[in-house]
Design a protein around this motif. Sequence first.
Motif, mmCIF file in Angstrom:
data_model
loop_
_atom_site.group_PDB
_atom_site.id
_atom_site.type_symbol
_atom_site.label_atom_id
_atom_site.label_comp_id
_atom_site.label_asym_id
_atom_site.label_seq_id
_atom_site.Cartn_x
_atom_site.Cartn_y
_atom_site.Cartn_z
ATOM 1 N N SER A 295 63.195 48.562 45.370
ATOM 2 C CA SER A 295 62.508 49.812 45.720
ATOM 3 C C SER A 295 63.467 50.986 45.845
ATOM 4 C CB SER A 295 61.745 49.644 47.034
ATOM 5 O OG SER A 295 62.655 49.476 48.119
ATOM 6 N N GLY A 296 64.731 50.716 46.186
ATOM 7 C CA GLY A 296 65.679 51.798 46.414
ATOM 8 C C GLY A 296 65.531 52.455 47.769
ATOM 9 N N VAL A 297 64.630 51.918 48.624
ATOM 10 C CA VAL A 297 64.433 52.451 49.974
ATOM 11 C C VAL A 297 65.365 51.697 50.925
ATOM 12 C CG1 VAL A 297 62.810 52.838 51.862
ATOM 13 C CG2 VAL A 297 62.044 53.046 49.486
ATOM 14 N N ASP A 298 66.321 52.405 51.506
ATOM 15 C CA ASP A 298 67.325 51.809 52.374
ATOM 16 C C ASP A 298 67.296 52.460 53.748
ATOM 17 O OD1 ASP A 298 68.098 50.472 50.034
ATOM 18 O OD2 ASP A 298 69.660 51.957 49.583
ATOM 19 N N ASN A 299 67.788 51.725 54.742
ATOM 20 C CA ASN A 299 67.843 52.276 56.091
ATOM 21 C C ASN A 299 68.998 51.649 56.852
ATOM 22 O OD1 ASN A 299 67.243 53.711 58.369
ATOM 23 N ND2 ASN A 299 65.308 52.693 58.816
ATOM 24 N N ALA A 300 69.855 52.485 57.426
ATOM 25 C CA ALA A 300 70.969 52.037 58.259
ATOM 26 C C ALA A 300 70.700 52.518 59.678
ATOM 27 C CB ALA A 300 72.288 52.605 57.749
ATOM 28 N N ILE A 301 70.632 51.600 60.631
ATOM 29 C CA ILE A 301 70.212 51.937 61.993
ATOM 30 C C ILE A 301 71.304 51.560 62.992
ATOM 31 C CG2 ILE A 301 68.423 51.634 63.750
ATOM 32 C CD1 ILE A 301 66.564 50.661 61.517
ATOM 33 N N TRP A 302 71.691 52.545 63.807
ATOM 34 C CA TRP A 302 72.627 52.342 64.909
ATOM 35 C C TRP A 302 71.846 52.301 66.217
ATOM 36 C CZ3 TRP A 302 77.894 51.850 64.021
ATOM 37 C CH2 TRP A 302 78.357 52.245 62.756
ATOM 38 N N PHE A 303 72.381 51.619 67.216
ATOM 39 C CA PHE A 303 71.703 51.600 68.517
ATOM 40 C C PHE A 303 72.698 51.351 69.643
ATOM 41 C CE2 PHE A 303 71.868 47.185 67.273
ATOM 42 C CZ PHE A 303 72.086 46.495 68.453
ATOM 43 N N VAL A 304 72.357 51.854 70.822
ATOM 44 C CA VAL A 304 73.073 51.551 72.066
ATOM 45 C C VAL A 304 72.023 51.337 73.139
ATOM 46 C CG1 VAL A 304 75.199 52.794 71.516
ATOM 47 C CG2 VAL A 304 73.309 54.012 72.615
ATOM 48 N N GLY A 305 72.271 50.399 74.038
ATOM 49 C CA GLY A 305 71.295 50.108 75.078
ATOM 50 C C GLY A 305 71.957 49.566 76.320
#
Length: 330
Positions: A195-205
């Motif tokens: 699809s070419g749909v990408d997502n890079a997700i950062w998090f802190v908790g």
Amino acid sequence: ANVDRLAAEFADELDSLGVRVAALEKKSDNVKITGEARFRYADSKGKGNVADSYVGDLRSRIWITGQVNDDWSYTGMIQNIQYFAGNYTGDEKTDFQRAYVQGKLGGMAVTAGRYNAFFADGNIYDNRADGVELAYGDKVKVSLAAGKATDAIEKLTKEGTTGGNYAGGALSADFGSVNATAGYYNFKDIMEKDSGVDNAIWFVGAGTTFGDFGLNAMYLKGDMSDNGADLNELDDDGYTVGLTWKGAEADKAGSYGLFANYYDLGGQTYIAHTTDADTFDGEGFKGYGVGANYTVAKNMVFTAAYYDTKSKLHSSDKDKIIWTDLTITF
């Protein structure tokens, strides 16, 4: 005296029988079968482009666990869902939903196969996946994961994966009653193959406990693109806060608890969120959920919750859900 006489007379036979019984007991303990049955009814009242709906079903799961050796075990899970109200009715097919091994390599804990992946306390992903996870440490733990998300995130238009291929990791640390975590996960080709749909997700908790209360909070930021073009129409950050009081324990009849969560999450911050609220197919969502759980009898836990959320992309789309379920474990 008669017992002593008989024991002496048949000592060899008793000894042989004892060996065989011990071997049989050891073999019988090697494979364990457990199960779970969940009766659910949920009623949804939508606004805007969200239609009213309801669902009633029975989800049955049978777990099979086998001990390979002192360090490794195998787990499989068979699932069947029977719909008796709502958009689906009748008996649905039975699926082999889980098949994975767990063990140790040196000081690392390893999980590999088809299992339930749980990233960022479920705020990024809480669903089935084909992959491998490595974890090292105790009070301070480093975990790494890579694989393929397999459950439906959105209806496919062609054959392929739905959650995409992922890789990432997290660092967590416990400081007495306070714990902290931070990490990063990158998903590629979300929704369909190539699809070419990408997502890079950062998090802190972070989370803490005080008496019977628990408080946790998490901030997330995503970087989503479609064939290299940023998806600026979707919010790229968000946060969630949760509060708990006590909690139902399956093996303790009469135990109970309360929980409340607030969500303000952009569409770029999650792939398959753990909440039972409406997440509006990745548009981002804002709202709250409150609920209670109670152990009506040993291994029988009842949960009731109410969720009120709206889409962050189309603010006129709203959904209010009343959720109830009775979960039986055996």
